[in-house]
Design a protein around this motif. Structure first.
Motif, PDB file in Angstrom:
ATOM      1  N   MET A   1       0.851  -1.205   0.000  1.00 47.69           N
ATOM      2  CA  MET A   1       0.000   0.000   0.000  1.00 47.69           C
ATOM      3  C   MET A   1       0.883   1.251   0.000  1.00 47.69           C
ATOM      4  SD  MET A   1      -3.278  -0.823   0.102  1.00 47.69           S
ATOM      5  CE  MET A   1      -4.264   0.352   0.998  1.00 47.69           C
ATOM      6  N   ARG A   2       0.449   2.248  -0.731  1.00 50.41           N
ATOM      7  CA  ARG A   2       1.159   3.518  -0.754  1.00 50.41           C
ATOM      8  C   ARG A   2       0.617   4.420   0.345  1.00 50.41           C
ATOM      9  NH1 ARG A   2      -0.495   5.638  -6.342  1.00 50.41           N
ATOM     10  NH2 ARG A   2       1.190   7.186  -6.104  1.00 50.41           N
ATOM     11  N   ASN A   3       1.481   5.260   0.902  1.00 49.33           N
ATOM     12  CA  ASN A   3       1.083   6.230   1.915  1.00 49.33           C
ATOM     13  C   ASN A   3       1.224   7.618   1.294  1.00 49.33           C
ATOM     14  OD1 ASN A   3       0.273   7.330   4.330  1.00 49.33           O
ATOM     15  ND2 ASN A   3       2.186   6.899   5.426  1.00 49.33           N
ATOM     16  N   ILE A   4       0.132   8.357   1.224  1.00 40.65           N
ATOM     17  CA  ILE A   4       0.104   9.640   0.537  1.00 40.65           C
ATOM     18  C   ILE A   4      -0.134  10.767   1.542  1.00 40.65           C
ATOM     19  CG2 ILE A   4      -0.963  10.988  -1.303  1.00 40.65           C
ATOM     20  CD1 ILE A   4       0.387   8.425  -2.298  1.00 40.65           C
ATOM     21  N   LYS A   5       0.716  11.768   1.480  1.00 36.27           N
ATOM     22  CA  LYS A   5       0.609  12.936   2.369  1.00 36.27           C
ATOM     23  C   LYS A   5       0.023  14.116   1.601  1.00 36.27           C
ATOM     24  CE  LYS A   5       3.597  16.223   4.857  1.00 36.27           C
ATOM     25  NZ  LYS A   5       5.013  16.606   5.069  1.00 36.27           N
ATOM     26  N   LEU A   6      -0.980  14.747   2.193  1.00 35.69           N
ATOM     27  CA  LEU A   6      -1.636  15.920   1.614  1.00 35.69           C
ATOM     28  C   LEU A   6      -1.338  17.153   2.454  1.00 35.69           C
ATOM     29  CD1 LEU A   6      -5.254  14.458   1.193  1.00 35.69           C
ATOM     30  CD2 LEU A   6      -3.470  14.468  -0.546  1.00 35.69           C
ATOM     31  N   THR A   7      -1.097  18.273   1.796  1.00 32.83           N
ATOM     32  CA  THR A   7      -1.081  19.572   2.473  1.00 32.83           C
ATOM     33  C   THR A   7      -2.280  20.346   1.944  1.00 32.83           C
ATOM     34  OG1 THR A   7       1.328  19.513   2.580  1.00 32.83           O
ATOM     35  CG2 THR A   7       0.260  21.621   3.021  1.00 32.83           C
ATOM     36  N   ILE A   8      -3.087  20.868   2.861  1.00 34.79           N
ATOM     37  CA  ILE A   8      -4.419  21.370   2.490  1.00 34.79           C
ATOM     38  C   ILE A   8      -4.630  22.796   3.002  1.00 34.79           C
ATOM     39  CG2 ILE A   8      -6.893  20.855   2.586  1.00 34.79           C
ATOM     40  CD1 ILE A   8      -5.874  18.019   3.727  1.00 34.79           C
ATOM     41  N   GLU A   9      -5.231  23.594   2.125  1.00 33.70           N
ATOM     42  CA  GLU A   9      -5.601  24.970   2.467  1.00 33.70           C
ATOM     43  C   GLU A   9      -7.122  25.058   2.374  1.00 33.70           C
ATOM     44  OE1 GLU A   9      -3.270  28.533   0.853  1.00 33.70           O
ATOM     45  OE2 GLU A   9      -4.993  28.437  -0.492  1.00 33.70           O
ATOM     46  N   TYR A  10      -7.757  25.671   3.366  1.00 34.17           N
ATOM     47  CA  TYR A  10      -9.217  25.803   3.258  1.00 34.17           C
ATOM     48  C   TYR A  10      -9.760  27.000   4.018  1.00 34.17           C
ATOM     49  CZ  TYR A  10      -8.950  22.839   7.557  1.00 34.17           C
ATOM     50  OH  TYR A  10      -8.637  22.299   8.779  1.00 34.17           O
ATOM     51  N   ASP A  11     -10.857  27.496   3.491  1.00 38.79           N
ATOM     52  CA  ASP A  11     -11.670  28.519   4.136  1.00 38.79           C
ATOM     53  C   ASP A  11     -12.754  27.763   4.887  1.00 38.79           C
ATOM     54  OD1 ASP A  11     -13.678  30.358   4.769  1.00 38.79           O
ATOM     55  OD2 ASP A  11     -13.361  31.555   2.967  1.00 38.79           O
ATOM     56  N   GLY A  12     -12.689  27.784   6.214  1.00 41.11           N
ATOM     57  CA  GLY A  12     -13.606  26.972   7.013  1.00 41.11           C
ATOM     58  C   GLY A  12     -14.956  27.602   7.270  1.00 41.11           C
ATOM     59  N   GLY A  13     -15.221  28.758   6.659  1.00 38.99           N
ATOM     60  CA  GLY A  13     -16.411  29.528   6.984  1.00 38.99           C
ATOM     61  C   GLY A  13     -17.732  28.800   6.842  1.00 38.99           C
ATOM     62  N   ARG A  14     -17.855  27.932   5.839  1.00 43.54           N
ATOM     63  CA  ARG A  14     -19.150  27.272   5.626  1.00 43.54           C
ATOM     64  C   ARG A  14     -19.138  25.795   6.005  1.00 43.54           C
ATOM     65  NH1 ARG A  14     -20.371  24.906   0.436  1.00 43.54           N
ATOM     66  NH2 ARG A  14     -18.492  24.571  -0.824  1.00 43.54           N
ATOM     67  N   TYR A  15     -18.122  25.396   6.784  1.00 43.94           N
ATOM     68  CA  TYR A  15     -18.007  23.989   7.164  1.00 43.94           C
ATOM     69  C   TYR A  15     -18.175  23.792   8.676  1.00 43.94           C
ATOM     70  CZ  TYR A  15     -16.389  23.412   2.410  1.00 43.94           C
ATOM     71  OH  TYR A  15     -16.320  23.420   1.040  1.00 43.94           O
ATOM     72  N   LEU A  16     -18.504  22.565   9.051  1.00 45.73           N
ATOM     73  CA  LEU A  16     -18.698  22.216  10.455  1.00 45.73           C
ATOM     74  C   LEU A  16     -17.393  21.807  11.129  1.00 45.73           C
ATOM     75  CD1 LEU A  16     -21.994  20.139  10.076  1.00 45.73           C
ATOM     76  CD2 LEU A  16     -21.754  22.519  10.814  1.00 45.73           C
ATOM     77  N   GLY A  17     -16.281  22.084  10.465  1.00 46.31           N
ATOM     78  CA  GLY A  17     -14.971  21.747  11.009  1.00 46.31           C
ATOM     79  C   GLY A  17     -14.268  20.724  10.141  1.00 46.31           C
ATOM     80  N   TRP A  18     -13.108  20.269  10.609  1.00 52.25           N
ATOM     81  CA  TRP A  18     -12.323  19.290   9.858  1.00 52.25           C
ATOM     82  C   TRP A  18     -12.959  17.910   9.899  1.00 52.25           C
ATOM     83  CZ3 TRP A  18      -8.584  18.132   6.516  1.00 52.25           C
ATOM     84  CH2 TRP A  18      -8.104  16.809   6.510  1.00 52.25           C
ATOM     85  N   GLU A  95       4.299  11.175  -1.901  1.00 55.36           N
ATOM     86  CA  GLU A  95       4.320   9.819  -1.371  1.00 55.36           C
ATOM     87  C   GLU A  95       5.344   9.782  -0.241  1.00 55.36           C
ATOM     88  OE1 GLU A  95       4.096   5.270  -3.144  1.00 55.36           O
ATOM     89  OE2 GLU A  95       4.019   7.023  -4.476  1.00 55.36           O
ATOM     90  N   VAL A  96       4.962   9.228   0.899  1.00 52.39           N
ATOM     91  CA  VAL A  96       5.822   9.241   2.087  1.00 52.39           C
ATOM     92  C   VAL A  96       6.007   7.809   2.592  1.00 52.39           C
ATOM     93  CG1 VAL A  96       5.269  11.599   2.813  1.00 52.39           C
ATOM     94  CG2 VAL A  96       3.767   9.722   3.513  1.00 52.39           C
ATOM     95  N   PRO A  97       6.986   7.586   3.498  1.00 52.64           N
ATOM     96  CA  PRO A  97       7.192   6.236   4.045  1.00 52.64           C
ATOM     97  C   PRO A  97       5.929   5.689   4.697  1.00 52.64           C
ATOM     98  CG  PRO A  97       9.060   7.640   4.565  1.00 52.64           C
ATOM     99  CD  PRO A  97       8.022   8.533   3.961  1.00 52.64           C
ATOM    100  N   GLU A  98       5.813   4.373   4.707  1.00 54.10           N
ATOM    101  CA  GLU A  98       4.608   3.703   5.200  1.00 54.10           C
ATOM    102  C   GLU A  98       4.269   4.083   6.635  1.00 54.10           C
ATOM    103  OE1 GLU A  98       2.872  -0.854   5.786  1.00 54.10           O
ATOM    104  OE2 GLU A  98       4.857  -0.534   4.925  1.00 54.10           O
ATOM    105  N   ARG A  99       5.273   4.358   7.454  1.00 52.59           N
ATOM    106  CA  ARG A  99       5.028   4.619   8.880  1.00 52.59           C
ATOM    107  C   ARG A  99       4.646   6.066   9.177  1.00 52.59           C
ATOM    108  NH1 ARG A  99       9.426   1.829  12.722  1.00 52.59           N
ATOM    109  NH2 ARG A  99       7.793   2.423  14.197  1.00 52.59           N
ATOM    110  N   PHE A 100       4.674   6.937   8.173  1.00 53.56           N
ATOM    111  CA  PHE A 100       4.294   8.337   8.427  1.00 53.56           C
ATOM    112  C   PHE A 100       2.834   8.425   8.843  1.00 53.56           C
ATOM    113  CE2 PHE A 100       2.291  12.294   7.067  1.00 53.56           C
ATOM    114  CZ  PHE A 100       3.083  13.225   7.711  1.00 53.56           C
TER     115      PHE A 100
END
Length: 246
Positions: A1-18, A95-100
């Motif tokens: 299995m591959r381990n994928i790291k995301l960096t995310i930017e968001y405007d939280g104004g209309r959301y109920l949180g993460w 793509e990052v190491p499996e243990r990340f």
């Protein structure tokens, strides 16, 4: 299995949180997971570095997920940013190491809080700052910031109920910068409790306006009672800027 790291930017104004909430489609995690599930044909669960509350924004939230899909990271980022709502953007995929692990491996975080300190409110900044019209004493607020720096039990500056987990955290930076009517507060630490930044902010503003004495910081840290601290400021002024990893 591959381990994928995301960096995310968001405007939280209309959301109920993460954090994903049942069948609601009004969370950041839920929006991204649903789209990744469609893209990969797998049931995807993403792990965030931590939760952000309803209305809180992020410039550098980090998450990871496991997948067996053969999509390239370029294909992933292109498809995600094409199909996600415009107020959620994936700024980087790797793509990052499996243990990340985005949460367990996080060594610290940086937050910003913005205050519009003027008698006249701003039509443009209202969704990204807290309007606080009272005159503020910056010398008193800086004195309070110095008391907060270092390693303390921050239970009194938290909305947490009783917990067996440690409420000790280390704050490495707490600074204030003024740019016209906008005040920019920067918090850097090894971790933050539920609503901790917003409660500290409310306390600092009440100290600056003369409603509370500087010594209240010592009292909250000693007694560890939430009610002793200031009000919790609104979420729209809060940004998760960066998550640090060793």
């Amino acid at each position: 299995m591959r381990n994928i790291k995301l960096t995310i930017e968001y405007d939280g104004g209309r959301y109920l949180g993460w954090q994903r909430l049942g069948n609601s489609d009004k969370t950041i995690q839920g929006k991204i997971e649903n789209l990744l599930t469609q893209m990969t044909g797998e049931k995807i669960e993403i792990i965030g570095s931590g939760r952000t509350d309803a209305g809180t924004h992020a410039r550098g939230q980090v998450a990871n997920f496991k997948t067996g899909a053969v999509l390239t990271v370029n294909e992933m980022i292109t498809t995600l940013n094409h199909q996600l709502p415009r107020d959620i953007v994936i700024t980087n995929i790797e793509e990052v190491p499996e243990r990340f692990h985005a949460r367990y491996n996080a060594a610290g975080k940086k937050y910003s809080y913005y205050v519009w300190n003027d008698v006249i409110p701003s039509a443009f900044e209202r969704n990204y700052s807290f309007h606080y019209p009272q005159e503020l004493d910056f010398e008193l607020m800086n004195e309070a910031c110095e008391k907060i720096l270092g390693k303390h039990d921050f239970a009194g500056f938290s909305a947490l109920k009783k917990t067996k987990k440690s409420t000790v955290r280390t704050i490495e930076e707490l600074s204030i910068k003024r740019e016209g009517s906008m005040l920019h507060f920067t918090f850097v630490g090894d971790g933050f409790l539920h609503k901790m930044v917003r409660i500290i902010m409310g306390t600092l503003l009440e100290i600056g306006s003369g409603e509370l004495k500087v010594d209240i910081i010592d009292e909250v840290l000693e007694k560890k009672i939430r009610e002793t601290a200031g009000e919790t400021v609104p979420a729209q002024g809060l940004f998760l800027d960066e998550v640090y990893y060793r």
